[in-house]
Design a protein around this motif. Structure first.
Motif, mmCIF file in Angstrom:
data_model
loop_
_atom_site.group_PDB
_atom_site.id
_atom_site.type_symbol
_atom_site.label_atom_id
_atom_site.label_comp_id
_atom_site.label_asym_id
_atom_site.label_seq_id
_atom_site.Cartn_x
_atom_site.Cartn_y
_atom_site.Cartn_z
ATOM 1 N N ARG A 1 -1.776 2.960 -3.363
ATOM 2 C CA ARG A 1 -2.754 2.216 -2.560
ATOM 3 C C ARG A 1 -2.659 0.718 -2.785
ATOM 4 O O ARG A 1 -2.876 -0.078 -1.863
ATOM 5 C CB ARG A 1 -4.161 2.717 -2.894
ATOM 6 N N PRO B 1 -1.966 -1.632 0.920
ATOM 7 C CA PRO B 1 -3.427 -1.647 1.133
ATOM 8 C C PRO B 1 -3.833 -1.435 2.584
ATOM 9 O O PRO B 1 -4.852 -0.798 2.845
ATOM 10 C CB PRO B 1 -3.832 -3.040 0.625
ATOM 11 N N GLU B 2 -3.071 -1.950 3.551
ATOM 12 C CA GLU B 2 -3.446 -1.792 4.953
ATOM 13 C C GLU B 2 -3.381 -0.325 5.366
ATOM 14 O O GLU B 2 -4.241 0.156 6.122
ATOM 15 C CB GLU B 2 -2.518 -2.635 5.833
ATOM 16 N N ASP C 1 -6.426 1.461 3.685
ATOM 17 C CA ASP C 1 -7.717 1.069 4.254
ATOM 18 C C ASP C 1 -7.942 1.687 5.627
ATOM 19 O O ASP C 1 -9.088 1.959 6.007
ATOM 20 C CB ASP C 1 -7.808 -0.455 4.356
ATOM 21 N N GLU D 1 -14.514 3.573 1.081
ATOM 22 C CA GLU D 1 -13.682 3.183 -0.053
ATOM 23 C C GLU D 1 -14.410 3.348 -1.388
ATOM 24 O O GLU D 1 -13.781 3.641 -2.413
ATOM 25 C CB GLU D 1 -13.234 1.731 0.120
#
Length: 821
Positions: A465, A469-470, A473, A479
């Protein structure tokens, strides 16, 4: 009777010696004598006989060429008319190419038919070739045969001269070796297919032509090596320079025969003797040197443990050959993006432990693939004769780890392909986790679950992750719920734009038995209910985690370029080297030419030495006592004043094309006053040399008086100039005058020499200038050396420079700068 017999024998000899042509010529011209007997007559007899045989051969070749040219009709091959447009021709070509492509059509003659279709389209898609075919019946080199046939025969008959174009008729294509037919390359085929394919395997390409005797000489070796290398996975190509001149020129082959290698889109020429060993070594040298690592008992643990770092399965080949086989190197090159390769020489001391641990038969080649587990192989193949097809089938089924990490977009597209139909659904179970021992237990549990549920329609992958990150997310809506924990998502890709449907497990993935049951139940429901994936989103492309840094890529590119230049320097012909040599000599000519011209231009006017330390100190003391403005009180950048002469050579650069905002301060002097005025000028302007917008020059009054007179005419409103044709024209003394020239805005400011009796006056004032000029017109110049010292002419020039920088001096505008000559 004797006389009649002798006459008949003479006539027969005359006909035999000269042939029919000689006999007819003899009838037309009775005075012409027949060839004499003896050696000279025999030579004439042989020459005439060869000429007659050459005529018959030429006629036969011409008939065969006409027949061969007439057999191939591109319009008939494509099924279009002679008036068809390019769009119709292209449409017909696409339809026939799809129908007769050898990969789709299993008809024995499909390959030959496809070659004819490609050749026909190449002719008709090129307007020049099409026009040549419509005009001469051929689009190649023989288009002018009908027009030049008589002329070529004329040369052939008289001097046995063989025109080179004589050997390029289309009939020669029938004499080509049939073994090369399947390897023939065309330009479009080379650009669109061969070059991209060279990133998977190297190519060995031969450049040949008709009537190339050296090509015939190397043909046996070429056949043997081509068959052998093709079986190992090397691409083979043949380019006929007579029919594919564009491709031959693109490859840089200016002679035949030529052999070259192509790998990763890069061309390398073969320069050694054409023998089997040299060609094999040439192909092997094309491959990178780090494809296969030598493995022993000391490094096999490290090698197999790198699967996590490389994100690839690792392959070990056990064989009794001391060197790595070429087949294995070619395989490693083809699969280098997916697998890492190692080689174990079982006959070498130091591999006994490795062979014993994995129970290797040292007499039979064995290939093993290791994935996430180092202690046991994921798959094994063993055969006495390792064929390419066997190796390809074995490796293609083991290209990925059991739970591969998504490190780039290409890997994501391969592991999780877009669904093509309801029957070809592909789902991916993605573990969103982190790095470190904290997440190791969850990952091991997910790996165990994946190993127990291997299916073709389901792939297991994981992703970090923090590195993507994109991606994470977009899938994790809550989250906070999964912070510091792992999550499992099942997704299905719908298009290449990133649209997916997915479902995430409600609870975080801990790897417990309950988590395994929940995931297994969800996958079972997904078989019968595709609508279970109810959530939709669009994913951005993944970052390439394993891509090398920009500096490393730049370094590799630089090394490749230097290597290419070094190779070209020793092996390229003059035609290839001409652009580089032309550029090199042009640069040297410009460099040394400028130095030589500058040296000659400055030889008559040597530069003055910089002012002494004592004079500099005096000048600085005088200027520090005055109230200088903020702009003029700059720190000089140099310990000297650089003053250049304004000449024809540098006139444009130092004045006419001067950059906006820059000014050239020019001192007017003569040969007799040059040394004294330059020293005083340097002292006065030294403080202002810190300004990058000011340039300092001097102008010789003896050389360019007319230019100065023309310029001063534009200052007559405040300083009238007497008629230049009066008797005192050459007596006016302008030494000591200083002009500040603005080349961009086309104006100048004027400083006139200071008079000794007017210390309190304003330097450079228009009133002083008017009276001074009248005095000079009468031959009584106040600026002459007799009335005051030459050095005082530039007294208080520094104050004038202050007003120049302030912008308070009067400006005299001109329409354009006059030529200095």
């Amino acid at each position: 009777m004797v006389t009649a017999g002798r006459a008949r024998r003479k006539r027969r000899r005359r006909v035999g010696e000269g042939g029919p042509s000689a006999a007819l010529a003899g009838r037309r011209s009775p005075q012409r004598r027949c060839p004499s007997s003896g050696p000279a007559g025999a030579m004439e007899l042989g020459r005439a006989g060869l000429a007659w045989a050459a005529a018959l051969l030429l006629a036969a070749l011409g008939a065969q060429a006409a027949a061969a040219a007439g057999d191939f009709d591109p319009y008939r091959v494509l099924g279009v008319g002679r008036s068809s447009s390019q769009a119709d021709i292209k449409k017909a070509y696409k339809r026939l190419a799809r129908e007769w492509h050898p990969d789709k059509n299993k008809d024995p003659g499909a390959e030959d038919k496809f070659i004819q279709i490609s050749k026909a389209y190449e002719i008709l898609s090129n307007e020049e070739k099409r026009a040549n075919f419509d005009r001469y019946g051929d689009a190649g080199e023989s288009q002018g045969y009908s027009q030049h046939q008589h002329r070529q025969f004329h040369h052939f008959h008289e001097g046995f001269y063989f025109d080179e174009s004589f050997f390029h008729f289309p009939f020669n294509s029938e004499r080509r070796d049939t073994s090369d037919e399947k390897y023939l390359l065309h330009f479009s085929h080379y650009i669109n297919e061969i070059v991209p394919d060279s990133f998977k395997k190297p190519y060995l390409i031969k450049i040949t032509s008709d009537w190339c005797f050296s090509c015939i000489h190397i043909e046996p070796v070429w056949k043997e090596v081509a068959q052998e290398l093709e079986a190992l996975g090397v691409g083979i190509g043949v380019v006929h320079a007579g029919y594919e001149r564009r491709l031959a020129h693109h490859l840089g082959a200016h002679s035949t025969p030529s052999l070259l290698g192509l790998i990763n889109g890069k061309i390398t020429f073969f320069h050694n003797a054409v023998i089997r060993e040299n060609l094999r070594q040439f192909v092997e040298n094309l491959l990178p040197g780090n494809l296969v690592e030598k493995i022993t008992d000391k490094n096999y643990i490290r090698f197999l443990s790198n699967w996590k770092k490389d994100n690839k399965p690792h392959v070990l080949l056990f064989d009794h050959m001391p060197v790595v086989p070429l087949l294995y190197k070619l395989t490693a090159f083809a699969y280098r993006d997916y697998l890492s390769f190692g080689y174990v020489y079982v006959g070498l001391r130091g591999t006994e432990e490795l062979s014993s641990q994995y129970n290797i038969n040292v007499y039979t080649p064995t290939m093993m693939i290791f994935k996430e587990h180092v202690d046991r192989p994921a798959d094994v193949v063993q055969a006495r004769d390792m064929k390419k097809q066997l190796i390809d089938d074995f490796l293609s089924q083991n290209k990925f780890l059991m739970v591969a990490r998504l490190t780039n977009q290409k890997l994501f597209q391969e592991l999780c392909p877009v669904k093509k139909s309801h029957r070809q659904r592909k789902h991916c179970a993605v573990l969103l986790t982190g790095e470190g021992d904290k997440f190791a237990e969850a990952y091991e549990a997910f790996l165990t679950f994946a190993a127990a549920n291997t299916k073709d329609t389901l792939k297991f992958v994981h992703i970090y992750r923090d590195r993507q990150p994109e991606f994470a997310d977009a899938l994790l809506m809550d989250e906070e719920k999964y912070r510091g924990k792992s999550a499992v998502v099942i997704l299905e890709r719908h298009n290449n734009a990133g649209k997916i449907t997915y479902k995430i497990l409600e609870e975080a993935w801990q790897g417990s038995k309950e988590d395994n049951f929940i995931l297994l139940d969800l996958l079972d429901q997904l078989r019968t209910d595709p609508g279970l994936l109810s959530s939709e989103t669009v994913l951005a492309d993944l970052n390439d985690e394993l891509a090398p840094m920009f500096l490393i890529r730049w370094l590799y590119s630089t090394l490749d370029y230097i290597s290419d230049c070094w190779d070209s320097l020793f092996h390229s012909n003059w035609r290839e080297m001409m652009p580089l040599l032309s550029l090199l000599f042009s640069a040297l000519f410009i460099l040394f030419g400028t130095v030589i011209v500058q040296a000659f231009s400055d030889s008559s006017d040597p530069r003055d030495s910089p002012p002494s330390e004592k004079e500099e100190t005096t000048a600085k003391t005088e200027k520090n006592d005055a109230s200088f403005s903020k702009e003029s009180n700059r720190i000089p950048k140099k310990g000297f004043v650089e003053v250049t002469e304004l000449t024809d050579i540098n006139y444009n650069s130092n004045l006419v094309r001067l950059r906006p905002g820059h000014m050239n301060v020019v001192l007017i002097l003569s040969n007799s006053t040059k040394t004294i005025l330059l020293q005083k000028f340097a002292l006065e302007v030294y403080t202002f040399t810190g300004s990058s917008s000011l340039h300092f020059s001097f102008l010789s009054l003896d050389k360019h008086r007319e230019w100065l007179e023309y310029l001063l005419e534009f200052a007559q409103d405040v300083a009238p100039i007497p008629n230049q044709y009066d008797k005192h024209f050459l007596e006016r003394d302008y030494t000591g005058y200083v002009l500040a020239l603005n080349g961009h805005k086309k104006y100048f400011c004027l400083f006139k020499p200071h008079r000794s009796g007017d210390e309190g006056g304003t330097p450079g004032s228009c009133e002083d200038y008017d009276s001074s000029l009248h005095a000079e017109a009468r031959g009584k110049s106040s600026c002459s050396p007799g009335s005051r010292s030459i050095k005082n002419k530039l007294h208080k020039l520094s104050f004038w420079m202050e007003r120049l920088l302030e912008g308070s001096l009067q400006r005299f505008y001109i329409p354009s700068w006059p030529a200095l000559d």
